[in-house]
Design an enzyme around this catalytic site. Structure first.
Site, PDB file in Angstrom:
ATOM      1  N   GLN A 194       2.654  10.084   1.792  1.00 14.83           N
ATOM      2  CA  GLN A 194       3.989   9.507   2.024  1.00 14.83           C
ATOM      3  C   GLN A 194       4.998   9.970   0.969  1.00 14.83           C
ATOM      4  O   GLN A 194       6.204   9.904   1.227  1.00 14.83           O
ATOM      5  CB  GLN A 194       3.915   7.982   2.005  1.00 14.83           C
ATOM      6  N   CYS A 222       5.243  -0.031   8.085  1.00 15.42           N
ATOM      7  CA  CYS A 222       4.926   1.163   7.308  1.00 15.42           C
ATOM      8  C   CYS A 222       6.184   1.599   6.560  1.00 15.42           C
ATOM      9  O   CYS A 222       7.273   1.639   7.147  1.00 15.42           O
ATOM     10  CB  CYS A 222       4.464   2.291   8.225  1.00 15.42           C
ATOM     11  N   LEU A 223       6.058   1.911   5.288  1.00 16.90           N
ATOM     12  CA  LEU A 223       7.228   2.318   4.501  1.00 16.90           C
ATOM     13  C   LEU A 223       7.790   3.642   5.019  1.00 16.90           C
ATOM     14  O   LEU A 223       8.933   3.979   4.727  1.00 16.90           O
ATOM     15  CB  LEU A 223       6.847   2.415   3.023  1.00 16.90           C
ATOM     16  N   HIS A 244      -3.030   7.650   6.712  1.00 15.78           N
ATOM     17  CA  HIS A 244      -1.952   8.522   6.197  1.00 15.78           C
ATOM     18  C   HIS A 244      -2.532   9.823   5.660  1.00 15.78           C
ATOM     19  O   HIS A 244      -1.978  10.890   5.898  1.00 15.78           O
ATOM     20  CB  HIS A 244      -1.165   7.834   5.065  1.00 15.78           C
ATOM     21  N   HIS A 278      -5.115   1.646   6.829  1.00 15.22           N
ATOM     22  CA  HIS A 278      -3.766   2.156   7.116  1.00 15.22           C
ATOM     23  C   HIS A 278      -3.445   3.327   6.189  1.00 15.22           C
ATOM     24  O   HIS A 278      -2.890   4.342   6.621  1.00 15.22           O
ATOM     25  CB  HIS A 278      -2.744   1.012   6.928  1.00 15.22           C
ATOM     26  N   GLU A 279      -3.847   3.186   4.902  1.00 11.88           N
ATOM     27  CA  GLU A 279      -3.535   4.261   3.929  1.00 11.88           C
ATOM     28  C   GLU A 279      -4.409   5.499   4.153  1.00 11.88           C
ATOM     29  O   GLU A 279      -3.930   6.618   4.042  1.00 11.88           O
ATOM     30  CB  GLU A 279      -3.716   3.746   2.492  1.00 11.88           C
ATOM     31  N   GLY A 314       0.846  -1.194   0.000  1.00 10.63           N
ATOM     32  CA  GLY A 314       0.000   0.000   0.000  1.00 10.63           C
ATOM     33  C   GLY A 314       0.871   1.230   0.000  1.00 10.63           C
ATOM     34  O   GLY A 314       2.060   1.162   0.353  1.00 10.63           O
TER      35      GLY A 314
END
Ligand code: K2U
Ligand code: ZN
Length: 173
Positions: free
Chosen positions: A57, A97-98, A143, A139-140, A52
Site C-alpha cells: 500500500q 481499506c485505506l 495486499h 486482509h493485509e 493494519g
C-alpha cells in the site's frame, strides 16, 4: 507508539492504482531498513487511522505487514513473510481499506488462523489469531498478493467503487 521524530508518514496508494496489484517478494534478510520501514508503516497506519497496513500500500513490494487492533494503539504487530498455515470457522466483517477510502462492504473469511512469520529482529514466530486480528492479518496478506477486499465483491459493485474513486482522484491536486 513509534517515535514521531524518527518516523515519516508514507503515501498510501489508492485503488485502482495498478501498483496495488504487484505481488510482493519474500524478504531474504531483515535489516535496519526493514525495521525503519515497519516503523514508518506503523506511524502511517496510526495516523490514517487504521488497524493494519501492508508494504504494498506504500508502494514497497516486499512481504511486510503491520497490525494493531488494540483500543489504545498499544499492541503493534510486525509480520515479515507472513503465512497462514491453517484456518477454521468463518466470520463476516464489514471491511474497509485505506487504499479504498470511504467504502465498507461485508467480506467472509476464516475466523481463526494459525500464522507463521518473522519479527523485526529477524526471529521466526507463530501466532494464533481470531476475530478482528485474524481478519486484519488476512486482509493485509491479501495486499501482499495484489488482492483487495473489492475483489470479493460483485464485478458491478467493484466497477461502481472504481468509477467513484477515479472521479474523486481527478479533483485531488
Ligand atoms: O487498508 C488496510 O489494509 C487497513 C485496513 C485493515 C482492515 C480492514 C478490514 C478489517 C480489518 C482491518 C483498514 O482500513 S483499517 C480501518 C478500519 C478500522 C477498524 C475496522 C475496520 C477498518
Ligand atoms: Zn487494505
Amino acid at each position: 507508539m513509534p517515535d514521531p521524530t524518527t518516523t515519516s508518514l508514507l503515501a498510501i496508494l489508492e485503488f485502482p492504482d495498478a501498483r496495488l496489484r504487484t505481488k510482493a517478494t519474500t524478504i531474504k534478510d531483515v535489516t535496519h531498513t526493514t525495521a525503519k520501514l515497519a516503523n514508518d508503516m506503523l506511524a502511517t497506519m496510526y495516523e490514517a487511522p487504521g488497524i493494519g497496513l501492508a508494504a504494498t500500500q506504500v508502494n514497497v513490494h516486499e512481504r511486510l505487514i503491520v497490525c494493531d487492533v488494540s483500543e489504545d494503539k498499544s499492541a503493534p504487530l510486525v509480520l515479515i513473510n507472513p503465512k497462514v498455515i491453517e484456518g477454521a470457522g468463518t466470520i463476516d466483517t464489514q471491511e474497509g481499506c485505506l487504499s479504498v477510502p470511504g467504502f465498507y462492504e461485508t467480506v467472509t473469511r476464516p475466523e481463526q488462523i494459525h500464522v507463521e512469520a518473522i519479527d523485526q529482529n529477524g526471529n521466526p514466530f507463530e501466532l494464533e489469531a481470531d476475530g478482528l486480528l485474524a481478519v486484519c492479518i488476512q486482509h493485509e496478506i491479501d495486499h501482499l498478493d495484489g488482492k483487495l477486499f473489492v475483489d470479493y465483491l460483485s464485478p458491478t459493485k467493484r466497477q461502481m467503487i472504481r468509477k467513484k474513486l477515479l472521479k474523486a482522484q481527478k479533483y485531488k491536486l
